[in-house]
Scaffold this active site. Structure first.
Site, PDB file in Angstrom:
ATOM      1  N   ARG A  54       0.847  -1.185   0.000  1.00 40.60           N
ATOM      2  CA  ARG A  54       0.000   0.000   0.000  1.00 40.60           C
ATOM      3  C   ARG A  54       0.891   1.245   0.000  1.00 40.60           C
ATOM      4  O   ARG A  54       2.098   1.140   0.195  1.00 40.60           O
ATOM      5  CB  ARG A  54      -0.927   0.006   1.219  1.00 40.60           C
ATOM      6  CG  ARG A  54      -0.170  -0.281   2.505  1.00 40.60           C
ATOM      7  CD  ARG A  54      -0.602   0.488   3.694  1.00 40.60           C
ATOM      8  NE  ARG A  54      -0.524   1.916   3.525  1.00 40.60           N
ATOM      9  CZ  ARG A  54       0.627   2.626   3.597  1.00 40.60           C
ATOM     10  NH1 ARG A  54       1.800   2.064   3.802  1.00 40.60           N
ATOM     11  NH2 ARG A  54       0.604   3.951   3.447  1.00 40.60           N
ATOM     12  N   GLY A  55       0.224   2.411  -0.177  1.00 39.51           N
ATOM     13  CA  GLY A  55       0.989   3.638  -0.357  1.00 39.51           C
ATOM     14  C   GLY A  55       1.142   3.840  -1.860  1.00 39.51           C
ATOM     15  O   GLY A  55       1.519   2.903  -2.579  1.00 39.51           O
ATOM     16  N   ARG A  97      -7.525  -0.778  -6.948  1.00 42.99           N
ATOM     17  CA  ARG A  97      -7.829   0.390  -6.096  1.00 42.99           C
ATOM     18  C   ARG A  97      -7.954   1.616  -7.005  1.00 42.99           C
ATOM     19  O   ARG A  97      -7.158   1.780  -7.930  1.00 42.99           O
ATOM     20  CB  ARG A  97      -6.740   0.623  -5.046  1.00 42.99           C
ATOM     21  CG  ARG A  97      -6.620  -0.512  -4.039  1.00 42.99           C
ATOM     22  CD  ARG A  97      -5.700  -0.139  -2.887  1.00 42.99           C
ATOM     23  NE  ARG A  97      -6.344   0.753  -1.932  1.00 42.99           N
ATOM     24  CZ  ARG A  97      -5.702   1.364  -0.936  1.00 42.99           C
ATOM     25  NH1 ARG A  97      -4.399   1.202  -0.793  1.00 42.99           N
ATOM     26  NH2 ARG A  97      -6.348   2.146  -0.092  1.00 42.99           N
ATOM     27  N   GLN A 204      -2.578   2.824   9.753  1.00 41.12           N
ATOM     28  CA  GLN A 204      -1.280   2.886   9.067  1.00 41.12           C
ATOM     29  C   GLN A 204      -0.259   3.690   9.888  1.00 41.12           C
ATOM     30  O   GLN A 204       0.933   3.435   9.817  1.00 41.12           O
ATOM     31  CB  GLN A 204      -1.424   3.521   7.672  1.00 41.12           C
ATOM     32  CG  GLN A 204      -2.131   2.658   6.658  1.00 41.12           C
ATOM     33  CD  GLN A 204      -3.627   2.949   6.599  1.00 41.12           C
ATOM     34  OE1 GLN A 204      -4.209   3.391   7.585  1.00 41.12           O
ATOM     35  NE2 GLN A 204      -4.240   2.706   5.461  1.00 41.12           N
ATOM     36  N   ASP A 245      -2.062  10.669  -2.670  1.00 43.88           N
ATOM     37  CA  ASP A 245      -2.434   9.586  -3.591  1.00 43.88           C
ATOM     38  C   ASP A 245      -2.710  10.106  -4.996  1.00 43.88           C
ATOM     39  O   ASP A 245      -2.558   9.373  -5.974  1.00 43.88           O
ATOM     40  CB  ASP A 245      -3.644   8.834  -3.055  1.00 43.88           C
ATOM     41  CG  ASP A 245      -3.198   7.927  -1.927  1.00 43.88           C
ATOM     42  OD1 ASP A 245      -3.114   8.398  -0.792  1.00 43.88           O
ATOM     43  OD2 ASP A 245      -2.880   6.750  -2.208  1.00 43.88           O
TER      44      ASP A 245
END
Ligand code: MRU
Length: 362
Positions: A54-55, A97, A204, A245
């Site tokens: 993720r990230g 995503r 997170q 993002d």
């Protein structure tokens, strides 16, 4: 827990043979450091979807590696047949995503590579795709290092910063984005205190940022998300720094849910609010934050995950957006690998990142 050496460690990467994608399973941190080796397209899609990787930058690198591995296994008689199957794999990975633009950006780069090599043998096309996935990984390391170089002087006179979610090494390949200036500050002898929001609902901040910074020997203080106003009101924080993002052409920034609230607090308490991100997170085709698709995730993440028993009534309505949009007017500066972009963002982002006659290749 295993101690890590920040300079030797790549969160996500193809192995040397180009046969497997190697990544840290971030769902297992901070209690276990588990490396996954994946080669099936479905497993890589699942790793992105479930936040094992993720990230924004790490998702891009994982998707590129995943598509290159899938391409290697395509059986086809000629380029058109290969390309049709390749595009199906690409669309599948892109569906994992929706918010981080790095995912689509990395997949587009591989598509361009395939098309640029279409006159060559399929073996050569496949090798070029592996090389491009590795190039995306290596560029990410360089970009994050440069973000650190460009961001560190902004923090040079500060005692403490606040960050949200995880925009560190775990979220990229090395260094990270928002945390890169902090690592550099430490390398240069500045002892910054870092307040870390736990970042509900997926934690997170607590699980990843607190762990990562502690491993690197920084002075970390974990707070619940609803404590940020208190630490700012007490004057304990000199600046807020977060990742992104997707950054729209007007400077609106989509980042982890809770980011926009922090920006509002920073403005109220007269503290600078910085966003750190590579050019691959800047989407000049997206006019403003209203055009950014915000991922919504399962209610269980809010009601059940992390608890030993359910903590909300059965059947309750739950709204669980994974990201929010911080309006450009609340952002003091966007730290990129090419320099710090200041308002007015529409002009300055495009001046720094637009490539005449085609989309940016960073
Ligand atoms: O849902 P996540 O954990 O993938 O969200 C990550 C973030 O919001 C990060 O701040 C962002 O991707 C920047 S990472 C360098």
């Amino acid at each position: 827990m295993v101690r890590i050496d920040n300079n030797q460690w790549r969160t996500v990467s193809l192995n040397a043979e180009g046969t497997k994608l190697r990544l840290i399973d971030q769902t297992r941190l901070p209690n276990e450091l588990v490396w996954l080796e994946l080669s099936e397209l479905e497993d890589i899609w699942q790793a992105i979807k479930t936040l094992a990787v993720r990230g924004a930058p790490a998702i891009g690198v994982a998707a590129a590696g995943g598509l290159a591995l899938a391409a290697r296994r395509i059986l086809a008689l000629d380029f058109p047949e290969f390309y049709q199957k390749f595009c199906r794999c690409k669309a599948y990975l892109a569906s994992a995503r929706p918010t981080a633009v790095n995912l689509g950006w990395a997949l587009e780069r591989l598509k361009r590579t395939a098309l640029e090599n279409k006159e060559r043998s399929l073996t050569e096309v496949k090798a070029a795709l592996i090389a491009e996935a590795n190039a995306i990984r290596d560029e990410d390391i360089e970009c994050c290092r440069s973000i650190g170089e460009n961001g560190q002087p902004l923090l040079a006179d500060f005692q403490a910063v606040l960050t949200h979610c995880n925009a560190g090494q775990l979220a990229a390949v090395q260094y990270g984005t928002a945390l890169a200036p902090l690592y550099l500050a430490r390398e240069r002898g500045q002892n910054l205190r870092v307040f870390v929001d736990e970042t509900r609902p997926l934690l997170q901040g607590a699980r990843l940022t607190a762990w990562e910074l502690q491993q690197a020997g920084l002075d970390v203080t974990l707070i619940c998300d609803n404590m940020a106003a208190t630490v700012l009101a007490r004057g304990w924080v000199d600046a807020v720094i977060v990742g992104a993002d997707r950054i729209a052409a007007n400077g609106d920034v989509a980042n982890k849910i809770g980011t926009s609230g922090l920006a509002i607090l920073a403005r109220h308490f007269k503290r600078p609010f910085y966003v750190a991100a590579p050019g691959s997170t800047i989407d000049l085709d997206c006019r403003n934050g209203k055009n950014i698709v915000i991922e919504e995730r399962e209610p269980e993440e809010v009601c059940e995950l992390w608890y030993s028993q359910r903590m909300a009534p059965e059947g309750i309505n739950v709204f669980n957006p994974a990201f929010d949009v911080t309006p450009a007017e609340l952002i003091s500066g966007i730290i990129t690998e090419r320099g710090v972009v200041y308002p007015p963002y529409p002009e300055n982002l495009s001046a720094m990142f637009k490539v005449i006659g085609g989309s940016k290749k960073l």
